[in-house]
Write a protein that holds these residues in place. Sequence first.
Motif, PDB file in Angstrom:
ATOM      1  N   GLU A   1       1.991  41.859  38.646  1.00 35.64           N
ATOM      2  CA  GLU A   1       2.771  43.049  38.314  1.00 35.64           C
ATOM      3  C   GLU A   1       4.263  42.764  38.200  1.00 35.64           C
ATOM      4  O   GLU A   1       5.098  43.615  38.476  1.00 35.64           O
ATOM      5  CB  GLU A   1       2.482  44.188  39.302  1.00 35.64           C
ATOM      6  CG  GLU A   1       1.028  44.614  39.287  1.00 35.64           C
ATOM      7  CD  GLU A   1       0.702  45.758  40.237  1.00 35.64           C
ATOM      8  OE1 GLU A   1       1.625  46.315  40.865  1.00 35.64           O
ATOM      9  OE2 GLU A   1      -0.496  46.098  40.333  1.00 35.64           O
TER      10      GLU A   1
ATOM     11  N   PHE B   1       5.030  50.989  28.995  1.00 39.22           N
ATOM     12  CA  PHE B   1       4.325  51.631  30.084  1.00 39.22           C
ATOM     13  C   PHE B   1       3.117  50.801  30.451  1.00 39.22           C
ATOM     14  O   PHE B   1       2.502  50.174  29.592  1.00 39.22           O
ATOM     15  CB  PHE B   1       3.869  53.048  29.690  1.00 39.22           C
ATOM     16  CG  PHE B   1       5.011  53.983  29.432  1.00 39.22           C
ATOM     17  CD1 PHE B   1       5.729  54.522  30.491  1.00 39.22           C
ATOM     18  CD2 PHE B   1       5.373  54.334  28.143  1.00 39.22           C
ATOM     19  CE1 PHE B   1       6.792  55.390  30.269  1.00 39.22           C
ATOM     20  CE2 PHE B   1       6.427  55.195  27.911  1.00 39.22           C
ATOM     21  CZ  PHE B   1       7.135  55.721  28.967  1.00 39.22           C
ATOM     22  N   VAL B   2       2.784  50.804  31.730  1.00 41.05           N
ATOM     23  CA  VAL B   2       1.622  50.077  32.220  1.00 41.05           C
ATOM     24  C   VAL B   2       0.618  51.096  32.721  1.00 41.05           C
ATOM     25  O   VAL B   2       0.966  51.969  33.525  1.00 41.05           O
ATOM     26  CB  VAL B   2       2.011  49.103  33.346  1.00 41.05           C
ATOM     27  CG1 VAL B   2       0.783  48.394  33.896  1.00 41.05           C
ATOM     28  CG2 VAL B   2       3.044  48.100  32.861  1.00 41.05           C
ATOM     29  N   GLY B   3      -0.597  51.011  32.238  1.00 39.44           N
ATOM     30  CA  GLY B   3      -1.652  51.927  32.652  1.00 39.44           C
ATOM     31  C   GLY B   3      -2.596  52.187  31.498  1.00 39.44           C
ATOM     32  O   GLY B   3      -2.484  51.577  30.428  1.00 39.44           O
ATOM     33  N   GLN B   4      -3.511  53.095  31.716  1.00 33.14           N
ATOM     34  CA  GLN B   4      -4.492  53.458  30.701  1.00 33.14           C
ATOM     35  C   GLN B   4      -3.853  54.376  29.663  1.00 33.14           C
ATOM     36  O   GLN B   4      -3.321  55.432  30.022  1.00 33.14           O
ATOM     37  CB  GLN B   4      -5.703  54.155  31.330  1.00 33.14           C
ATOM     38  CG  GLN B   4      -6.479  53.264  32.285  1.00 33.14           C
ATOM     39  CD  GLN B   4      -7.063  52.057  31.568  1.00 33.14           C
ATOM     40  OE1 GLN B   4      -7.517  52.139  30.437  1.00 33.14           O
ATOM     41  NE2 GLN B   4      -7.027  50.917  32.232  1.00 33.14           N
TER      42      GLN B   4
ATOM     43  N   SER C   1      -4.742  58.106  29.732  1.00 34.61           N
ATOM     44  CA  SER C   1      -4.622  58.885  30.968  1.00 34.61           C
ATOM     45  C   SER C   1      -3.611  60.018  30.772  1.00 34.61           C
ATOM     46  O   SER C   1      -2.677  59.897  29.976  1.00 34.61           O
ATOM     47  CB  SER C   1      -4.174  57.995  32.131  1.00 34.61           C
ATOM     48  OG  SER C   1      -2.806  57.658  32.003  1.00 34.61           O
TER      49      SER C   1
ATOM     50  N   MET D   1      -0.023  58.824  31.327  1.00 32.31           N
ATOM     51  CA  MET D   1       0.490  57.988  30.241  1.00 32.31           C
ATOM     52  C   MET D   1       0.833  58.856  29.027  1.00 32.31           C
ATOM     53  O   MET D   1       1.858  58.634  28.383  1.00 32.31           O
ATOM     54  CB  MET D   1      -0.532  56.918  29.855  1.00 32.31           C
ATOM     55  CG  MET D   1       0.006  55.908  28.876  1.00 32.31           C
ATOM     56  SD  MET D   1       1.207  54.782  29.591  1.00 32.31           S
ATOM     57  CE  MET D   1       0.087  53.588  30.271  1.00 32.31           C
TER      58      MET D   1
ATOM     59  N   VAL E   1       2.422  50.719  25.079  1.00 26.24           N
ATOM     60  CA  VAL E   1       1.597  50.286  26.198  1.00 26.24           C
ATOM     61  C   VAL E   1       1.757  48.770  26.315  1.00 26.24           C
ATOM     62  O   VAL E   1       1.501  48.037  25.364  1.00 26.24           O
ATOM     63  CB  VAL E   1       0.123  50.683  25.991  1.00 26.24           C
ATOM     64  CG1 VAL E   1      -0.741  50.179  27.139  1.00 26.24           C
ATOM     65  CG2 VAL E   1      -0.004  52.200  25.842  1.00 26.24           C
TER      66      VAL E   1
ATOM     67  N   SER F   1       0.148  46.447  27.881  1.00 25.68           N
ATOM     68  CA  SER F   1      -1.049  45.613  27.696  1.00 25.68           C
ATOM     69  C   SER F   1      -1.412  45.475  26.219  1.00 25.68           C
ATOM     70  O   SER F   1      -1.964  44.440  25.816  1.00 25.68           O
ATOM     71  CB  SER F   1      -2.229  46.155  28.509  1.00 25.68           C
ATOM     72  OG  SER F   1      -2.547  47.469  28.107  1.00 25.68           O
TER      73      SER F   1
END
Length: 179
Positions: free
Chosen positions: A26, A109-112, A115, A118, A137, A139
């Motif tokens: 992270e 942003f980090v996350g799904q 969601s 997000m 995002v 990822s």
Amino acid sequence: MQESKQQIEQFVKNTVTAIGLLFKSELYGQTKILMYSAIDTMGLLDAPAGQEKASGETFKAWVRKYILANTKLPFSDVDLWAARCAVLHTFTTASDLSNGGKAKEIIFFVGQADSPMMKAFHAATLDVGKDTHVPAVFSDFLDAFLEGIERFMGDLIANCEKDSAYSRRLGKIIQTHMV
């Protein structure tokens, strides 16, 4: 040529491993630093055979060819160059280009992506930024980078096979010293 191919594969493997370790820990800012540095290096390795220095143009050309060509990422090559400059020079999202209105600030942003949180961050970035910021995002960027570096590896091997100038520059950049 076999030596160049092994050097390329090892360099890419080491780069991907280091980025993966940072991301899994992270350490997102540090992950971006290494990704931007790798793009600088890959851009130089993909530049015309006689070119000896990386530049904004080699960075952006590599981004267009290997990251943006096969993705739906919401930013441009200029936005990513500005993000690179911002992070490497000040560890922020603001650069001379974004401050001058020539690039958007990328807010990763980090996350799904689907969601509720997000989606709210995404909407707020667009609303607050008033066309000066672009939400992305992290990822998705990482995945596009990894796919791009994999495609690039084959192209670099082919360039080294066609022109020894690519191999010589590769040797200077990788600087592998085996004992």
